[in-house]
Structures are given as C-alpha cells and as structure tokens.
Scaffold this active site. Structure first.
Site, short mmCIF file in Angstrom:
data_model
loop_
_atom_site.label_atom_id
_atom_site.label_comp_id
_atom_site.label_asym_id
_atom_site.label_seq_id
_atom_site.Cartn_x
_atom_site.Cartn_y
_atom_site.Cartn_z
N GLN A 126 50.06 24.96 42.88
CA GLN A 126 51.52 25.10 43.04
C GLN A 126 52.13 23.90 43.74
OE1 GLN A 126 53.17 27.41 41.60
NE2 GLN A 126 51.60 28.94 41.17
N CYS A 158 48.01 37.90 41.75
CA CYS A 158 46.60 37.49 41.97
C CYS A 158 46.35 37.12 43.43
CB CYS A 158 46.22 36.33 41.06
SG CYS A 158 46.30 36.77 39.33
N HIS A 200 45.30 32.48 46.46
CA HIS A 200 45.20 33.08 45.12
C HIS A 200 43.74 33.47 44.93
CE1 HIS A 200 45.02 32.99 40.68
NE2 HIS A 200 46.34 33.09 40.68
N LYS A 256 50.87 24.28 34.49
CA LYS A 256 51.96 24.55 35.44
C LYS A 256 52.77 23.28 35.71
CE LYS A 256 49.37 28.03 38.05
NZ LYS A 256 49.80 29.32 37.57
N1 PMP Z 1 45.88 28.88 42.65
C1 PMP Z 1 47.19 29.15 42.74
C2 PMP Z 1 47.89 28.93 44.05
C3 PMP Z 1 47.88 29.62 41.62
O1 PMP Z 1 49.18 29.89 41.72
C4 PMP Z 1 47.19 29.80 40.40
C5 PMP Z 1 47.90 30.31 39.16
N2 PMP Z 1 48.77 31.35 39.38
C6 PMP Z 1 45.83 29.50 40.37
C7 PMP Z 1 45.21 29.04 41.50
C8 PMP Z 1 45.02 29.67 39.10
O2 PMP Z 1 45.48 28.83 38.11
P1 PMP Z 1 44.93 28.97 36.62
O3 PMP Z 1 45.06 30.41 36.23
O4 PMP Z 1 45.83 28.08 35.84
O5 PMP Z 1 43.51 28.51 36.63
#
Ligand code: PMP
Length: 420
Positions: free
Chosen positions: A217, A378, A137, A240
């Site tokens: 995740q 993302c 991500h 999450k």
């Molecule tokens: N890492 C992963 C694997 C994610 O799926 C996400 C959220 N989609 C994030 C980081 C970032 O999380 P947050 O936006 O809650 O900081």
C-alpha cells in the site's frame, strides 16, 4: 481543511481530469441500479484501474515480441528477454536499488513475502522470534506463522493505539536477543496509517536484525528509495499500481539474497543439473524458477513510466488532500465511526455507520455506481483489536476527484435515510 489546501486540491482537478482520460474503465458508459451512471471507483487499495498505456504494452508484447525468455537464441526470444530484463532495470531505477540483481520478479506481494519467509527459515531455529505488527495484512502474518509452526518460532506483535498509530515506543520492551527479523507494513490497508518504517529499520539494524517491509500500500502512493530507507526486503505487487495482475517484486539486499537458498526448483534457477544434484544459478535468477510473467514485466515497466510521469510526490499529496476533503464532506454524518485517524495517513477511509452493516452499505453504494470494499480486509487481528467484524473502506488513487467524493457523500446521506 485549510482554504489553501482546498484551493490546491481544486486546482489539481484539471490535471486529474486529464489523467482520467487514460483509463478506459473510468470513461465507459456503465449501468448501476438500472441506470446509466459513471463508475466511481473507490476500491484502489484492493486493485487499481489500468491506463491504456499499460493495456497497450500488454497487447504490443503479444503482437510484436512474444517468445520465451533467457535460453532463446532466436531474435524474438532475444527481444522478449530484452523487454523482461529491461523491466528489471526499470524497477531498479524506480526504487533506486544499488544492483539489478536485487530485483526479483514474483507473482505479487503475497508471493514475495512467502518467498522470504520460506527461504529465511533455513537461517532459523526453534526459540527464535519474528516481530510483526498488529496491523499486518494476512499476507505478512500467515507466512511467518507457518514458519513459526514448522520450526517452533515465537511471533511478537507490536500493538497500535485507538487512533491507529503504531506503538513503536513499545519496541524496546518487546525486544529480545532472539528476534531474527522484523516484518512490518509501510502503510496499513485498513487504517491508512503510514508507519515510521525508517525508524523501525534503524532500531532493528542497531541490534543487527533485518527488516522486511510490506510495500503493497505504499510503493504506489509515495516515493520509496530502498537505499535511503535501508530496508533489507521490500515486497509489493504491480496490480495495485496501474500494472498487470499476477506480477510483483521482491527487492532484497544483495548480501541477504546471496545468503538465502532458493525455494522453488526448475528452469532458470539452476546453473547445472546432474541426476542427483544441481548447482544454483546466480542472482536474481536463483529465485525465478520456471517461465516468468513476461507480459507482466512489459506492462509493469510502462506502469512505472506512467506513475513517474504523474509524479509520486503529487500522488501522495493529492490523496491526502482528497481524504481531508472527504472528511469535510462526511465527517459530520450521524452515527459515523472512522477507523484510523493517525496524523500520518494515506488515502484510505475505513468506517461504519450505526445501524448499517458494512456489506449493506457497499451494496447500496454499488447501485449508485460507487465501488467500495466491505469486510475484514484480510486483517483479522486488526479487526479484532478494533472490536469489529468488518468495516466499509473507500480507498483513493490519483484519478479520483472531488466530484466523486461529492457523489459518495450524497450516497452516504441517502443510505442513512433509507437503511439505518
Ligand atoms: N499487504 C497489504 C498491506 C495489502 O494491502 C495486500 C493486498 N490487499 C497484500 C499485502 C497482498 O497483496 P496481493 O494480494 O496482491 O498479493
């Protein structure tokens, strides 16, 4: 799926249907496509719904305990501090961390990773290398790129196969004695792949290199024991995993956190301040500048109680079975392409259907009350590797049901008939 697995999934529906009653948004009359329909919430990798126990903890915090933490002498401040620090003990036990000082409260996964990236740069110099994977991500990529840009570091990228399996066999070839840190996601938010993080950690540790695990995740979906895993850093967020938004955790091994400098200055992270210098506070406060997210801590603590009462092992198994059931239902759809078919995979289904744009599909499903995500999730480098601009993604949590998958399957068939 195997008959025994189907029977297990079918039996589990009773427990899941009882759990669903705890989630106000899953039980509310809503209108989609001009008709009253139940919400089918398949966007859990994005954020999960909240049970009334967590919502109640937030309300209760403000109704009964609200005051600023730490320096308070009055009773209410002490009560708020008790809740806030109690949440730290709760997270420590949830992760089986060795010390409560290893639990840093942050704003979320992104904030936790940025904290490490900004602080860790103090130990690095030009020419040093950071290893990441091609399935990260942006939150576990851009902070390292920013450090790389300012210091002249090199980013090394571990690739994955067409099936979405991380090619850890390529680690020895990519390795060099300039690698200072490995940053890897435990579970891909697009492919659903559950990576062999323990193996990666072993490999890096044999070479004296620490590993940061992006647990955004994973921590919500399976039991993570930081001592058994032996990770040096673990970043994840509350929203999450049934908890409030804007609150997250950075777990760090004490020996690392003691070595790293704070990145934000202000209240709580100081022991003493003079006009021209300051003394840094002890762990964990040295990384918690300013008034923290007290209500977030209160709600997250209850979210962890809730998840443990559901059972992390149950959650992992249930999502796997629900994904297998989904594949049985939709696997034969004409023109379906699934992205990520690793043998070790969580409840995430990224896909495209020939002739239908992912966004059109998501908009169509929304008229049926089915919430999925469409986009690059993302993860631009991952999408580029797959040769796609965007995908549709259905992501499950323990409160999703076979009946919801049936609605999803019917809606996809209708979308193919109408849109492709
Ligand atoms: N890492 C992963 C694997 C994610 O799926 C996400 C959220 N989609 C994030 C980081 C970032 O999380 P947050 O936006 O809650 O900081």
């Amino acid at each position: 799926m195997k008959a025994a697995d189907l029977a297990e999934l079918t039996t589990a529906q009773k427990k899941v249907n009882a759990l669903r009653l705890d989630f106000p948004l899953l039980n509310k009359p809503l209108t989609f496509g001009g008709k009253p329909r139940p919400l089918v919430y398949f966007d859990n990798a994005n954020t999960t719904q909240k049970p009334r126990q967590v919502i109640g903890a937030l309300v209760s915090y403000y109704e009964n305990s609200n005051a600023n933490v730490s320096r308070a002498i009055h009773s209410l401040g002490e009560e708020s501090t008790r809740i806030y620090e109690g949440a730290r003990d709760r997270v420590k036990s949830f992760l089986n961390a060795a010390h409560r000082e290893e639990i840093i409260f942050t704003r979320g996964t992104t904030d936790s990773i940025n904290l490490v990236a900004q602080s860790f740069t103090s130990l690095l110099k030009s020419g040093d290398e950071i290893m990441v994977t091609e399935m990260e991500h942006h939150a576990n990529l851009v902070p390292w790129q920013m450090a790389a840009q300012s210091l002249g570091l090199t980013i090394k990228v571990l690739p994955f196969t067409d099936e979405g399996v991380l090619q850890i066999e390529k680690m020895p070839d990519l390795w060099s004695d300039r690698i200072r840190l490995v940053a890897v996601t435990a579970t891909s938010n697009v492919l659903g792949t559950v990576n062999p993080v323990a193996e990666i950690i072993r490999f890096a540790h044999e070479r004296g290199v620490p590993v940061l695990v992006d647990g955004a995740q994973s921590v919500a979906h399976q039991k993570v024991d930081v001592q058994a895993l032996d990770c040096d850093f673990l970043a994840f967020g509350s929203h999450k995993m049934c908890g409030p938004t804007g609150f997250g955790i950075l777990y760090g091994k004490k020996e690392w956190l003691e070595k790293l400098p704070p990145v934000q200055g202000g209240g709580n992270m100081i022991r003493a301040v003079w006009a021209d210098h300051f003394e840094t506070n002890v762990l964990p406060y040295k990384f918690e500048a300013g008034t923290p997210h007290m209500d977030g801590a209160a709600g997250f603590s209850v979210a962890l109680d809730y998840l443990e009462s559901v059972g992390l092992d149950f959650i992992y198994r249930y999502e796997k079975l629900l994904l297998a059931y989904t594949m049985d239902k939709v696997g034969d759809l004409p023109g379906l392409h699934v992205y990520g078919v690793a043998p070790e995979k969580g409840g995430i289904l990224s896909f495209l259907i020939d002739g239908i744009h992912a966004h059109d599909l998501a908009a169509f499903l929304d008229t049926k009350g089915i919430a999925i995500r469409a986009g690059h999730h993302c993860a631009h480098p991952l999408a580029r590797r797959l040769g796609v601009v965007s995908t549709a993604r259905a992501s499950f949590y323990f409160y999703n049901t076979m009946a919801e998958v049936d609605l999803f399957s019917d809606a996809l068939r209708e979308a193919i008939a109408k849109l492709s």
